[in-house]
Design a protein around this motif. Structure first.
Motif, short mmCIF file in Angstrom:
data_model
loop_
_atom_site.label_atom_id
_atom_site.label_comp_id
_atom_site.label_asym_id
_atom_site.label_seq_id
_atom_site.Cartn_x
_atom_site.Cartn_y
_atom_site.Cartn_z
N TYR A 1 0.84 -1.20 0.00
CA TYR A 1 0.00 0.00 0.00
C TYR A 1 0.88 1.26 0.00
O TYR A 1 0.68 2.18 -0.79
CB TYR A 1 -0.91 -0.04 1.24
N VAL A 2 1.88 1.26 0.90
CA VAL A 2 2.77 2.43 1.01
C VAL A 2 3.51 2.65 -0.30
O VAL A 2 3.63 3.79 -0.78
CB VAL A 2 3.76 2.23 2.17
N LEU A 3 3.99 1.55 -0.92
CA LEU A 3 4.69 1.69 -2.20
C LEU A 3 3.76 2.30 -3.25
O LEU A 3 4.17 3.18 -4.01
CB LEU A 3 5.21 0.31 -2.65
N GLY A 4 2.49 1.86 -3.25
CA GLY A 4 1.52 2.43 -4.18
C GLY A 4 1.38 3.93 -3.99
O GLY A 4 1.36 4.69 -4.96
N GLY A 5 1.32 4.35 -2.73
CA GLY A 5 1.22 5.78 -2.43
C GLY A 5 2.44 6.55 -2.92
O GLY A 5 2.32 7.62 -3.52
N PHE A 6 3.62 5.97 -2.70
CA PHE A 6 4.85 6.66 -3.10
C PHE A 6 5.00 6.74 -4.61
O PHE A 6 5.47 7.75 -5.14
CB PHE A 6 6.08 5.98 -2.50
N VAL A 7 4.61 5.67 -5.33
CA VAL A 7 4.72 5.71 -6.79
C VAL A 7 3.81 6.81 -7.33
O VAL A 7 4.23 7.60 -8.19
CB VAL A 7 4.34 4.33 -7.40
N THR A 8 2.59 6.90 -6.79
CA THR A 8 1.69 7.97 -7.23
C THR A 8 2.28 9.35 -6.94
O THR A 8 2.26 10.24 -7.78
CB THR A 8 0.32 7.83 -6.53
N TYR A 9 2.82 9.49 -5.72
CA TYR A 9 3.44 10.77 -5.36
C TYR A 9 4.54 11.11 -6.35
O TYR A 9 4.64 12.24 -6.84
CB TYR A 9 4.00 10.69 -3.94
N TYR A 10 5.38 10.10 -6.67
CA TYR A 10 6.52 10.36 -7.54
C TYR A 10 6.07 10.75 -8.95
O TYR A 10 6.54 11.75 -9.50
CB TYR A 10 7.42 9.11 -7.59
N PHE B 1 3.06 11.78 -10.01
CA PHE B 1 2.18 12.94 -10.07
C PHE B 1 2.89 14.23 -9.66
O PHE B 1 2.93 15.21 -10.39
CB PHE B 1 0.95 12.70 -9.19
N THR B 2 3.53 14.22 -8.49
CA THR B 2 4.10 15.45 -7.96
C THR B 2 5.49 15.72 -8.49
O THR B 2 5.81 16.84 -8.89
CB THR B 2 4.12 15.39 -6.41
N VAL B 3 6.36 14.70 -8.51
CA VAL B 3 7.74 14.92 -8.93
C VAL B 3 7.86 15.00 -10.45
O VAL B 3 8.47 15.90 -10.99
CB VAL B 3 8.67 13.82 -8.36
N MET B 4 7.24 14.02 -11.16
CA MET B 4 7.35 14.02 -12.61
C MET B 4 6.32 14.92 -13.28
O MET B 4 6.44 15.26 -14.46
CB MET B 4 7.22 12.59 -13.15
N GLY B 5 5.25 15.29 -12.54
CA GLY B 5 4.27 16.22 -13.07
C GLY B 5 3.32 15.64 -14.10
O GLY B 5 2.75 16.37 -14.91
N LEU B 6 3.15 14.31 -14.13
CA LEU B 6 2.23 13.70 -15.08
C LEU B 6 0.80 13.71 -14.50
O LEU B 6 0.62 13.92 -13.30
CB LEU B 6 2.68 12.26 -15.36
#
Lengths: 335, 286
Positions: B40-49, B51-56
């Motif tokens: 679950y946590v990994l799922g959250g971090f991938v989305t964060y990365y 969406f927020t970091v890569m801006g997709l």
């Protein structure tokens, strides 16, 4: 089934460890982690006893917490001697275990594992919300080091603050561990031990040949809880403080992991597993931020390589061949 | 009161995703997956990365979470669980293997994404009013997507061939193998789907609750509660358990002080399981 030469071998080994190590090891740090490993081994032996009747017990953390708080409250509030308090802690934990066990020991598999896991969390949260009695989130600190134990004016155990406290703690942990191993060894080697093995395989079959499985399950779980309480009581005095987060679900899981990685088919399994993994984790500190990664890789690799525990190596083909060539029946490895 | 109930519904829908993944893996392998919270946590971090970091776009981020987690789940089974299950004397070993993998995944997440708490702010404007409660549109999105995924999962399990195979394996592994089903492949697929569901839950809930690398075990415990409450290995039970937990949690946080909510939940769960060990929907004894 225990041969007397095995008992002597064990006692000599224990004596060498308890007396010898403080002479060789000067570092307080290493003495401390050895003592902690011994304390954890006692609690892990309790988990091992429940594994012996085919139950994964994730409640050992809760029993350690109960034992720790009993020692903390009795020694700081009521001025009870540590030596009395730790015995009481063991019996109170056992009583809690028996009451809980009456309700839950008919459950098996993941159901038992989950209910004991819930119990670990429930006890932690109860202590956290216990108000002044349990000291809330901060717990109870300034627990006195064990005092003198004397009988008829003769000092049996000197007060810990009159000798080297670190060595005294180490010796205490070693003696308690040796007693716990003897207890579990005695249980597993007598008739009840054989019955436990039969219960692991099929409770129905054991019951059908006249084994009172309900009674034996309570006995095993109660003694396991007792060991959890003793271990927790030891840590309360050794660290001079207790707090709700002291033992939690991750600790309860680790304790069962120690049993599995050491080998649950062996009395020494939990002890070997605990020392190997707990000391391993400490010595991986040089890896700094990679410590956790290295530790978990080591653990997973062990599980894949030796899914039946480190001690199952003694049954590996090449060792058996070696033994049969050299005419040994493996008597030295039974302890 | 209405506010708490609506929060409970949104929570329940996402918890259902976690509980379904966990119960699927349990039904297939007989294992409570201790690494579920870390997935679950990994799922959250991938989305964060993404969406927020890569801006997709957020949709891409959610899909990325699902794909990454499905791969991780498949590898978990292929590299670890299959081997240990074949060679171990006690079936509990795989539960402990999951606990070891949880630690491994947690340290990898810590190294990959750092120790900071990460959240995602979903920019969907608008607030809906339902009776006297206000619900931000972003929560409605999260709720709808989660419910959609639950329905899709149930349809997949009921009406497709792989779904039928997975149910057959859950019922009887050996007989299914005798019918010529590639058990190894489908176990991997089941593990992948279960992990992807956990990843989707993490991906959606990261918009409401921030994730950090150390929270996995707490999430796993929540998922365990839902599954045990509903009955392990039962799809309908997982959904019921998830909504019950979501509701109780939301009401508890609204009316009880701090950690008392979970004390009540755990004591209640123990008493409930003593009386009814097979959960609300489950088969006796597991």
């Amino acid at each position: 089934m225990i041969r007397s030469n095995q008992v002597w071998a064990f006692l000599i080994l224990a004596l060498v460890y308890i007396v010898g190590v403080p002479f060789i090891v000067e570092s307080r740090y290493i003495l401390g982690i050895l003592a902690s490993a011994a304390g954890l081994s006692i609690i892990a032996l309790g988990a091992w006893l429940t594994l012996a009747i085919g139950r994964v017990n994730l409640g050992q953390g809760a029993f350690a917490l109960v034992g720790g708080y009993v020692v903390a409250i009795a020694t700081t509030r009521w001025g009870v001697s540590f030596w009395l308090a730790i015995v009481v802690a063991g019996f109170i934990s056992a009583a809690v275990g028996v009451v809980l066990g009456l309700g839950i020991l008919r459950l098996r598999g993941v159901y038992f594992a989950m209910i004991t896991l819930s119990f670990t969390e429930a006890v932690r949260l109860a202590l956290l919300n216990g108000g002044e009695f349990t000291g809330g989130a901060g717990g109870i600190s300034r627990i006195p080091v064990p005092g003198e134990l004397s009988l008829l004016g003769v000092t049996i155990i000197p007060a810990f603050n009159s000798v080297n406290t670190h060595v005294a703690s180490f010796v205490l942990s070693g003696v308690l561990l040796a007693l716990a191993v003897l207890l579990c060894w005695r249980i597993s080697a007598c008739r009840i031990g054989g019955v436990f093995v039969s219960m692991q395989q099929s409770e129905e079959l054991a019951q059908s040949v006249g084994v009172n499985i309900t009674h034996l399950r309570i006995v095993a779980f109660g003694i396991g809880s007792f060991l959890g309480g003793i271990g927790g009581g030891y840590f309360a005095a050794a660290q001079q403080s207790v707090y709700p987060g002291g033992f939690g679900v991750p600790d309860s899981v680790s304790l069962v992991l120690y049993c599995f990685l050491g080998g649950i088919g062996y009395v020494a399994g939990p002890v070997v597993g605990t020392f190997l993994l707990f000391l391993g984790f400490q010595f991986l500190q040089d890896f700094q931020q990679y410590q956790m990664l290295a530790y978990s890789l080591l653990m997973v690799a062990l599980m894949i390589w030796l899914p039946n525990g480190v001690l199952s190596l003694s049954e590996a083909g090449w060792i058996r061949r070696y033994r049969s060539q050299h005419g040994q029946a493996g008597a030295h490895h039974a302890g | 009161m209405t506010q708490a109930l609506i929060n409970g519904l949104v929570l329940g829908a996402n918890y259902a995703l976690m509980a379904l993944g966990l119960t699927l893996i349990f039904a297939l392998m007989g294992v409570l997956n201790f690494a579920h919270g870390q997935l679950y946590v990994l799922g959250g971090f991938v989305t964060y990365y993404v969406f927020t970091v890569m801006g997709l776009p957020f949709v891409v981020a959610v899909l990325a979470s699902i794909v990454v987690l499905a791969i991780v789940g498949f590898l978990f089974d292929a590299l670890f669980f299959r081997r240990v299950q074949q060679r171990s004397a006690r079936e509990e070993s795989s539960m402990l293997l999951a606990a070891g993998l949880a630690l491994l995944l947690e340290s990898l997440i810590l190294l990959g994404f750092g120790e900071k708490q990460r959240g995602v702010a979903l920019s969907v404007s608008g607030v809906y009013q339902i009776f006297d409660a206000y619900v931000p549109a972003s929560r409605v999105v999260v709720f709808v997507v989660a419910m959609l995924a639950v329905v899709l999962f149930i349809l997949f399990m009921r009406h497709t061939k792989p779904g039928r195979v997975l149910r057959a394996i859950a019922q009887d592994r050996d007989v299914t193998a005798l019918q010529g089903v590639n058990i190894a492949l489908y176990s991997g697929v089941g593990f992948a789907i279960g992990s992807a569901l956990a990843g989707l839950a993490g991906s959606l809930l990261v918009t409401i609750f921030a994730v950090n690398s150390g929270m996995g075990t707490a999430i796993s415990i929540k998922a365990f509660i839902m599954v045990m409450l509903g009955g392990a290995g039962i799809v309908s039970g997982a959904i019921v358990g998830a909504f019950v937990l979501g509701m109780v949690e939301a009401l508890g946080y609204a009316f009880l002080p701090g950690s008392v909510t979970y004390l009540v939940i755990f004591v209640g769960l123990i008493l409930f399981l003593v009386i009814r060990p097979n959960g609300i929907m489950g088969k006796p004894w597991g």
